[in-house]
Structure formats: C-alpha cells, structure tokens
Design a protein around this motif. Sequence first.
Motif, PDB file in Angstrom:
ATOM      1  N   LYS A  58       0.854  -1.189   0.000  1.00  0.00           N
ATOM      2  CA  LYS A  58       0.000   0.000   0.000  1.00  0.00           C
ATOM      3  C   LYS A  58       0.887   1.235   0.000  1.00  0.00           C
ATOM      4  N   PRO A  59       1.352   1.671  -1.170  1.00  0.00           N
ATOM      5  CA  PRO A  59       2.308   2.783  -1.217  1.00  0.00           C
ATOM      6  C   PRO A  59       1.679   4.100  -0.773  1.00  0.00           C
ATOM      7  N   ARG A  60       2.491   4.891  -0.091  1.00  0.00           N
ATOM      8  CA  ARG A  60       2.060   6.184   0.416  1.00  0.00           C
ATOM      9  C   ARG A  60       3.185   7.198   0.293  1.00  0.00           C
ATOM     10  N   LEU A  61       2.802   8.465   0.318  1.00  0.00           N
ATOM     11  CA  LEU A  61       3.741   9.552   0.529  1.00  0.00           C
ATOM     12  C   LEU A  61       3.477  10.124   1.911  1.00  0.00           C
ATOM     13  N   TYR A  62       4.532  10.728   2.495  1.00  0.00           N
ATOM     14  CA  TYR A  62       4.442  11.150   3.884  1.00  0.00           C
ATOM     15  C   TYR A  62       4.732  12.639   4.049  1.00  0.00           C
ATOM     16  N   TYR A  63       4.291  13.139   5.185  1.00  0.00           N
ATOM     17  CA  TYR A  63       4.442  14.552   5.510  1.00  0.00           C
ATOM     18  C   TYR A  63       5.852  15.053   5.216  1.00  0.00           C
ATOM     19  N   SER A  64       5.935  16.171   4.514  1.00  0.00           N
ATOM     20  CA  SER A  64       7.142  16.920   4.159  1.00  0.00           C
ATOM     21  C   SER A  64       7.822  16.433   2.880  1.00  0.00           C
ATOM     22  N   GLN A  65       7.377  15.313   2.291  1.00  0.00           N
ATOM     23  CA  GLN A  65       7.943  14.933   0.999  1.00  0.00           C
ATOM     24  C   GLN A  65       7.538  15.963  -0.053  1.00  0.00           C
ATOM     25  N   ARG A  84      -1.956  14.225 -10.479  1.00  0.00           N
ATOM     26  CA  ARG A  84      -0.989  13.220 -10.929  1.00  0.00           C
ATOM     27  C   ARG A  84       0.373  13.612 -10.380  1.00  0.00           C
ATOM     28  N   VAL A  85       0.982  12.690  -9.679  1.00  0.00           N
ATOM     29  CA  VAL A  85       2.237  12.935  -8.973  1.00  0.00           C
ATOM     30  C   VAL A  85       3.386  12.352  -9.780  1.00  0.00           C
ATOM     31  N   ASN A  86       4.407  13.140  -9.957  1.00  0.00           N
ATOM     32  CA  ASN A  86       5.558  12.767 -10.766  1.00  0.00           C
ATOM     33  C   ASN A  86       6.819  13.163 -10.008  1.00  0.00           C
ATOM     34  N   GLU A  87       7.962  12.835 -10.566  1.00  0.00           N
ATOM     35  CA  GLU A  87       9.241  13.303 -10.032  1.00  0.00           C
ATOM     36  C   GLU A  87      10.081  13.789 -11.200  1.00  0.00           C
ATOM     37  N   LYS A  88      10.562  15.003 -11.081  1.00  0.00           N
ATOM     38  CA  LYS A  88      11.365  15.557 -12.168  1.00  0.00           C
ATOM     39  C   LYS A  88      12.747  14.924 -12.256  1.00  0.00           C
ATOM     40  N   SER A 175      18.955  20.016  -5.657  1.00  0.00           N
ATOM     41  CA  SER A 175      17.625  19.729  -6.193  1.00  0.00           C
ATOM     42  C   SER A 175      16.571  20.005  -5.128  1.00  0.00           C
ATOM     43  N   ILE A 176      15.486  20.640  -5.533  1.00  0.00           N
ATOM     44  CA  ILE A 176      14.368  20.829  -4.615  1.00  0.00           C
ATOM     45  C   ILE A 176      13.877  19.484  -4.117  1.00  0.00           C
ATOM     46  N   ALA A 177      13.833  18.492  -4.995  1.00  0.00           N
ATOM     47  CA  ALA A 177      13.467  17.127  -4.601  1.00  0.00           C
ATOM     48  C   ALA A 177      14.001  16.165  -5.636  1.00  0.00           C
ATOM     49  N   ILE A 178      14.353  14.963  -5.178  1.00  0.00           N
ATOM     50  CA  ILE A 178      14.932  13.962  -6.072  1.00  0.00           C
ATOM     51  C   ILE A 178      14.636  12.568  -5.534  1.00  0.00           C
ATOM     52  N   HIS A 179      14.559  11.605  -6.433  1.00  0.00           N
ATOM     53  CA  HIS A 179      14.393  10.198  -6.057  1.00  0.00           C
ATOM     54  C   HIS A 179      15.785   9.612  -5.842  1.00  0.00           C
ATOM     55  N   MET A 180      16.006   9.012  -4.678  1.00  0.00           N
ATOM     56  CA  MET A 180      17.304   8.415  -4.364  1.00  0.00           C
ATOM     57  C   MET A 180      17.180   6.907  -4.260  1.00  0.00           C
ATOM     58  N   PRO A 192      11.427   8.004  -2.902  1.00  0.00           N
ATOM     59  CA  PRO A 192      11.025   9.168  -3.696  1.00  0.00           C
ATOM     60  C   PRO A 192      10.939  10.433  -2.851  1.00  0.00           C
ATOM     61  N   GLY A 193      10.883  11.558  -3.531  1.00  0.00           N
ATOM     62  CA  GLY A 193      10.540  12.819  -2.889  1.00  0.00           C
ATOM     63  C   GLY A 193      11.456  13.277  -1.784  1.00  0.00           C
ATOM     64  N   ILE A 194      12.765  13.041  -1.903  1.00  0.00           N
ATOM     65  CA  ILE A 194      13.707  13.524  -0.889  1.00  0.00           C
ATOM     66  C   ILE A 194      14.018  14.993  -1.184  1.00  0.00           C
ATOM     67  N   ALA A 195      13.621  15.840  -0.260  1.00  0.00           N
ATOM     68  CA  ALA A 195      13.613  17.278  -0.526  1.00  0.00           C
ATOM     69  C   ALA A 195      14.859  17.990  -0.036  1.00  0.00           C
ATOM     70  N   TRP A 196      15.072  19.181  -0.613  1.00  0.00           N
ATOM     71  CA  TRP A 196      16.095  20.137  -0.174  1.00  0.00           C
ATOM     72  C   TRP A 196      17.471  19.472  -0.114  1.00  0.00           C
ATOM     73  N   THR A 197      17.868  18.967  -1.276  1.00  0.00           N
ATOM     74  CA  THR A 197      19.048  18.107  -1.382  1.00  0.00           C
ATOM     75  C   THR A 197      20.245  18.860  -1.940  1.00  0.00           C
ATOM     76  N   THR A 198      21.356  18.790  -1.215  1.00  0.00           N
ATOM     77  CA  THR A 198      22.634  19.361  -1.657  1.00  0.00           C
ATOM     78  C   THR A 198      23.665  18.241  -1.736  1.00  0.00           C
ATOM     79  N   PHE A 199      23.991  17.799  -2.942  1.00  0.00           N
ATOM     80  CA  PHE A 199      24.992  16.751  -3.140  1.00  0.00           C
ATOM     81  C   PHE A 199      26.390  17.366  -3.027  1.00  0.00           C
ATOM     82  N   PHE A 200      27.247  16.735  -2.219  1.00  0.00           N
ATOM     83  CA  PHE A 200      28.593  17.287  -2.033  1.00  0.00           C
ATOM     84  C   PHE A 200      29.702  16.269  -2.249  1.00  0.00           C
ATOM     85  N   ASP A 201      29.377  15.028  -2.522  1.00  0.00           N
ATOM     86  CA  ASP A 201      30.385  13.989  -2.735  1.00  0.00           C
ATOM     87  C   ASP A 201      30.051  13.251  -4.023  1.00  0.00           C
TER      88      ASP A 201
END
Length: 265
Positions: A58-65, A84-88, A175-180, A192-201
């Motif tokens: 039963k897939p769900r999205l959660y608060y703050s995603q 319709r929910v997508n991921e850029k 990225s404002i949000a990205i699937h990891m 999905p929906g991992i927000a406020w992401t700054t990749f540094f490595d």
Amino acid sequence: GYLYAPSVQPVKNLPNQVLTVLPGSSTGQGFWAEVTIPYVDIFPEKAPCSPWLANVPKPRLYYSQVMWIDQIRTNTNTGKAEYRVNEKYGNCGDTYWAAAEAFRPITEEEISPIHPDAVDKYIHVDLNHQTLSCFEGKDEVFFCRISSGAKFDYQGNAVEKYSTPIGEHLPWRKSIAIHMSGGSTGAGWDTPGIAWTTFFDPDGAAIHSTFWHNDFGTPRSHGCVNARPEDSKWVFRWGLPTVSLDPGNIDITGPGGTIVDVVDQ
C-alpha cells in the motif's frame, strides 16, 4: 504501550485548497508541492518500474515529501480532485494519482535565498557531535542536529561502507526534490521525494530532508547527512549557488558553491 521515540516523526495535518488550473513552467504545466498531511495513499498509473513502488503493498507519501504535480482530474468514483504525482529528477518513469488536498504548492518566496550577499560562507558538519553549522566568516548563523553515516549495520556489526566522507567538499548538484536509490537487494534503499538536497560527494552523499525518522544526533544514514525538513530547507536556501523554483535543480561545475567541511574529531 510505548514506541521507540526516534522512529516517531512529528507531523501536521493541513489539508489544502485544490487548484483548478495548473500553473505553467519551463517544462510544461506543473508545480512543486509538499505533502502537508501525515500521509496520502498513492495509486500507480501504470505498472511501476521502481522497486519501492512495486514491492510496497500500500504505497504512500508522507508529511514533508516534495513531489512534482503535472495533471489534475476528478475521481469518478469518489468525486474528489486528484493530482498526478511525478518526479522531475531521479525518476525511472513512475507516475501515480493521489488526493489533491494533500499537496501544498511551493512558492518562489519560500525558497528565496537567505543572506545572498554574505561572504565566506561554509558548512561545517561534525560527525563526532552529529551537528551541522553554517558560518559566514567566523559567525555561526545556523545550527542543527543531524544523522550521518551509520557505524553499525542492521545486525549490529561495525561497518565502514556507510561512512560520511570526511574533508572539504564542493557541492555538485542541488535539487528541490529527487528520487534516491542505491545499495543491494535487501539492504538498499529506493526513496522518492527527498527534498532540499545538496549533493557534495561524487559517490552521492548529500545534505537532505529526512521524513522517515526523528533520530537526529545518532549516526544512521547510508552516508548522507540527514536533517529535519525545516533544517535542510534552510541550508538549501542559504548555501550557494541558489536554486530557482523553475526548474528546481542546478548542476554545478567548478568552484562557486558553498564548501561543505566534514570533520570527525
């Protein structure tokens, strides 16, 4: 009874007014939106390609995603509006429908840069104390607790493979949000929906929002720097370079980004 407190994530229940017309963007109609209720059930539009979506009963999205919304419809069975929910970014191609009232549009104002004219910005991550500080010169302007790379696996064995990389790093993507996703079957992750992401490595370590635990102050990630949604958002807005709402992502080449200094002392 009792629950293990670090596994209980504080949330709010804030249903939203549904948009009747989707705004435009450089990639067509759509907008970034944050989940503002404890969870929302999602219904795949087609056979999923993501292991996460395929294996969860039963897939769900959660608060703050944070997700990308690109269509709207009325469910003929319930009469309620659905987005319709997508991921850029980072998406293998999955799309799904969910109750529209669960999503709050993100505005340009709320991601506006913090102290954009400040000089000598750098981010200090202390693995020993599990903290993150933002400095402008010698002045600490922000502080929060974090969760860095786990020092033990799920069986309690000491491991090095999840270590957060030590040293000075330059961000290479924001990225404002990205699937990891990553790791091996049974011991990996697909989120999905991992927000406020700054990749540094270059191997993928990032400072990012975390919705699945409230254990900040304890090492437990796969190498990233987990932070509360509001903390990672502040760092995202403050750090250079800045990211606009459209397209919500920037690939950084060469110097110019805010240094992320990771120490373990």
